[in-house]
Motif scaffolding. Structure first.
Motif: not given
Length: 520
Positions: A282-308
């Protein structure tokens, strides 16, 4: 020529010869609907004909086809005469005597010398990349712009189509003059790129920056700049060794100025990691980043970082996007999603989200030299992208117990994320996922507060990365009270002893790297 206010030229016959086929078929179809007779060369003619649009081969006029491996195709009086002939009674008689056809519209773009030079910087036969026929056609048509329209930029197709519609198949003097000036600007830039490109190679190890940079406007249309009342456009640096990244807008409205900035940050972030990874920006700066065993896992973990903060975000992943991966985004408003590819099933699922933009693009390779550009005081500021790797020898334990191998991996992960966050930047991470990011604050202590507020109870036992040294011990104290386990930072402050003492007070391990990762 000063345009005559009411004069216009009816377009009866067009010649097309383009290397860049973007928008070609739609434009040719629009011309044909205005009963404009189409002639085209080689591959251009094949592309138009394959779409079922009537078009005749330019070789019918010249009778020579393609000579010398394509070096001579349009350099022929039967074509140039039809472009350059004056539209006078005497000119008409000579056209008839010589059995030539006149052309009212020429559509041409050049063999991409600049792009080939970028892709093949060590090529020994650079002159083979130089377009002769296209440049000659463009100059000829531009010279005769009183009666001939010249189009060298696919971005002009839509505007020309619109004017042909409103003027019953004609183009005004003002339009033809504008197009002619643009053609001369393009040929000048093209020749300048050739002059630079054919010159002796410079030693880029001592000075990697080009002596001159020429910008070329890209056909990509932006709705507006950072705000709706600001106009914006996109340019690429032609023939300067500063390549742009090709992408495809798979779904959605045209991209915005801020979309491109967010996308650039997200792509650079996920390019840091070899495994499936996702970056929420958001606004050219990360608010959630993650790696995972799969793309789905990486996405789930990244979007959970800052739900707002994730609301209306841009997301980049570094693996192909599959249909099942969309489950990770359920109930989340995503403005833009990028991936190296989207399979058909995922496109069908994402089509149900009317506002999402899908961009097909590869993250940049960490091994390839990249550049970042900003502006200041009316000048272009150019720097190398930060690709420095954190080596084990860089880490110096200044207080606390040595971290575990798992925590060491988390230190590396947080350090890679923090350098893509706006300074002052603080990243809190557990393993290979962020749990809180604070950035863009005037004080480092406030960034620590923000990161800890986002993380909440997840701050306990987290790894903290700081993009620059702590000038005071207050930020470390905030982290200690939140339960942070270890800190990685450059060190180098005059108050390092106070900072180290504060970390020791809370039993935190602290590592110095010796180098910072600011991002303004």
């Amino acid at each position: 020529m000063t345009p005559e206010s009411n004069r216009q030229v009816r377009i009866a016959r067009a010649l097309l010869s383009v290397d860049d086929k973007a928008g070609l078929v739609d434009f040719a179809r629009a011309l044909s609907l205005h009963r404009i007779e189409l002639w085209a060369t080689g591959g251009t003619q094949r592309s138009i004909s394959a779409a079922g649009i009537p078009v005749r081969a330019a070789e019918e006029l010249t009778g020579i086809g393609s000579w010398f491996g394509g070096r001579v195709k349009t350099l022929h009086p039967a074509i140039l005469g039809g472009v350059l002939a004056p539209r006078t009674e005497e000119g008409a008689r000579e056209l008839a005597d010589r059995k030539l056809l006149s052309f009212d519209l020429v559509v041409v773009n050049f063999y991409p010398f600049e792009r080939h030079l970028t892709e093949h910087p060590d090529a020994k036969d650079r002159e083979e990349f130089v377009d002769i026929g296209g440049v000659t056609l463009a100059r000829a048509a531009a010279k005769n712009h009183r009666d001939v329209a010249i189009v060298v930029d696919p971005a002009d197709y839509l505007g020309i189509t619109s004017e042909l519609g409103t003027r019953s198949g004609a183009l005004s003097d003002a339009t033809r003059l504008r197009l002619a000036l643009k053609a001369f600007e393009r040929t000048a830039a093209y020749d300048a790129a050739i002059a630079r490109g054919l010159g002796p190679a410079t030693d880029r190890s001592s000075d990697p920056f080009p002596a001159e940079v020429t910008f070329r406007r890209e056909p990509l249309k932006l709705r507006y700049g950072e705000n709706p009342h600001q106009r914006a456009s996109v340019y690429s640096a032609a023939g300067s060794g500063l390549p742009s990244t090709p992408f495809e807008l798979v779904k959605g409205d045209s991209l915005s100025f801020t979309n491109l900035l967010d996308l650039d940050t997200a792509l650079a972030t996920v390019a840091e990691f070899p495994g499936p990874s996702a970056a929420v920006v958001k606004h050219a700066t990360p608010c959630g980043v993650a790696s995972g065993a799969t793309v789905k896992e990486a996405l789930e973990r990244a979007v959970a970082s800052d739900p707002v903060a994730r609301y209306g975000c841009a997301i980049a992943i570094n693996r192909p996007f599959g249909a099942g991966d969309a489950d990770a985004l359920a109930g989340i408003f995503v403005d833009l999603l990028s991936a190296p590819s989207f399979d058909q099933a995922s496109r069908e699922r994402l089509a149900l989200r009317p506002k999402i933009k899908l961009v097909r693009i590869e993250p940049p390779s960490p091994q390839v030299e990249r550049w970042e550009a900003h502006s200041g005081l009316g000048c272009l500021l150019l720097q190398e992208a930060d690709r420095r790797e954190l080596a084990p020898s860089d880490l110096r334990l200044v207080t606390g117990a040595a971290v575990t191998p798992e925590e060491l991996c988390s230190l590396d992960f947080a350090w890679r994320v923090v350098r893509h966050s706006k300074s002052n930047a603080i990243v809190l991470a557990h393993g290979s996922r962020t749990v809180g990011i604070g950035s863009g604050q005037p004080t480092r202590a406030r960034s620590v507060e923000l990161a800890c507020e986002v993380a909440g109870p997840r701050a306990k036992g987290a790894i903290l990365a700081s993009d620059a040294f702590f000038p005071f011990a207050d930020g470390v104290e905030i982290a200690g009270k939140a339960g942070v386990r270890a800190i990685i930072q450059p060190g180098g402050s005059l108050r390092d002893p106070e900072v180290i003492a504060m970390a020791d007070k809370f039993g935190m391990s602290m590592y110095f790297t010796g180098w910072r990762v600011f991002r303004h």
